[in-house]
Design a protein around this motif. Sequence first.
Motif, PDB file in Angstrom:
ATOM      1  N   GLN A  85       0.844  -1.200   0.000  1.00 41.79           N
ATOM      2  CA  GLN A  85       0.000   0.000   0.000  1.00 41.79           C
ATOM      3  C   GLN A  85       0.881   1.253   0.000  1.00 41.79           C
ATOM      4  N   HIS A  86       2.004   1.175   0.706  1.00 39.57           N
ATOM      5  CA  HIS A  86       2.904   2.336   0.788  1.00 39.57           C
ATOM      6  C   HIS A  86       3.416   2.725  -0.600  1.00 39.57           C
ATOM      7  N   PHE A  87       3.973   1.761  -1.338  1.00 40.49           N
ATOM      8  CA  PHE A  87       4.579   2.179  -2.616  1.00 40.49           C
ATOM      9  C   PHE A  87       3.524   2.581  -3.645  1.00 40.49           C
ATOM     10  N   LEU A 131       9.484   1.471  -6.905  1.00 39.06           N
ATOM     11  CA  LEU A 131      10.616   0.657  -6.425  1.00 39.06           C
ATOM     12  C   LEU A 131      11.433   1.332  -5.314  1.00 39.06           C
ATOM     13  N   HIS A 132      10.996   2.508  -4.824  1.00 33.64           N
ATOM     14  CA  HIS A 132      11.905   3.288  -3.958  1.00 33.64           C
ATOM     15  C   HIS A 132      12.284   2.557  -2.670  1.00 33.64           C
ATOM     16  N   ASP A 133      11.381   1.717  -2.164  1.00 34.77           N
ATOM     17  CA  ASP A 133      11.684   0.998  -0.906  1.00 34.77           C
ATOM     18  C   ASP A 133      11.935  -0.493  -1.149  1.00 34.77           C
ATOM     19  N   ILE A 134      12.254  -0.869  -2.375  1.00 36.51           N
ATOM     20  CA  ILE A 134      12.304  -2.293  -2.730  1.00 36.51           C
ATOM     21  C   ILE A 134      13.402  -3.051  -1.961  1.00 36.51           C
ATOM     22  N   ALA A 189       6.399  13.046  -2.264  1.00 39.94           N
ATOM     23  CA  ALA A 189       5.380  11.980  -2.274  1.00 39.94           C
ATOM     24  C   ALA A 189       5.608  11.011  -1.116  1.00 39.94           C
ATOM     25  N   ASP A 190       6.862  10.654  -0.882  1.00 42.50           N
ATOM     26  CA  ASP A 190       7.177   9.729   0.212  1.00 42.50           C
ATOM     27  C   ASP A 190       6.842  10.372   1.566  1.00 42.50           C
ATOM     28  N   PHE A 191       7.139  11.664   1.702  1.00 40.96           N
ATOM     29  CA  PHE A 191       6.797  12.359   2.956  1.00 40.96           C
ATOM     30  C   PHE A 191       5.286  12.390   3.174  1.00 40.96           C
ATOM     31  N   VAL A 213       3.047  10.361   2.343  1.00 39.06           N
ATOM     32  CA  VAL A 213       2.559   9.047   2.781  1.00 39.06           C
ATOM     33  C   VAL A 213       3.102   8.712   4.172  1.00 39.06           C
ATOM     34  N   ASN A 214       4.395   8.963   4.400  1.00 39.20           N
ATOM     35  CA  ASN A 214       4.991   8.626   5.694  1.00 39.20           C
ATOM     36  C   ASN A 214       4.397   9.451   6.833  1.00 39.20           C
ATOM     37  N   LEU A 215       4.160  10.736   6.594  1.00 36.91           N
ATOM     38  CA  LEU A 215       3.599  11.580   7.666  1.00 36.91           C
ATOM     39  C   LEU A 215       2.259  11.021   8.122  1.00 36.91           C
TER      40      LEU A 215
HETATM   41 FE   LIG Z   1       8.833   5.128   1.275  1.00 32.46          FE
END
Ligand SMILES: [Fe+2]
Length: 170
Positions: free
Chosen positions: A24-26, A56-59, A128-130, A132-134
């Motif tokens: 779900q994160h990616f 693929l950023h957290d793959i 985009a990653d922030f 979602v992470n926040l």
């Molecule tokens: Fe991430």
Amino acid sequence: MNRKLTEIIQAAVEIDAGDPKRIQHFLKVQSFADYIASRENLPAETSFLLEVAAILHDIGIHACEEKYHSTAGHYQEIEGPPIARQILDDIGGFTEAQIERVLFLIAHHHTYDPKQIDGLDYQILIEADFLVNLYEDHSPESAIVSARDKIFKTNTGLSLIEQMFLVKSC
Ligand SMILES: [Fe+2]
């Protein structure tokens, strides 16, 4: 959706099988990256490669957990790119320059130093990653305000962080 992107998602889902949070994160990061890129008028090829990198950023995370019992950014920078290269090589049709840019973005998505952010694609991936992470980390308002002031640069990213987290809903 572009057929290559669907194949990359399929490969990433297989690697993250059994871990719905990561999947779900990616997918969320990809979606925000695509939306911001579109609103910021990123050229089509840059936008496509950004989406590949977002998927693929957290793959490398699972490999990091297995090898180092840690998901720290610098371990991900080591473990992520070779896994991503294998996926892109298996799918085929990417130039070496395209692969290099995707791997660079993957390796640097935890590097927020403005001097190192060498393109809008890089900036958008971080935003985009922030976003979602926040949300996923239930970050306090102080962390959200700090990210907005120190990390976010694009008008679309700034608008999203403001609208999602800092507008009081009635
Ligand atoms: Fe991430």
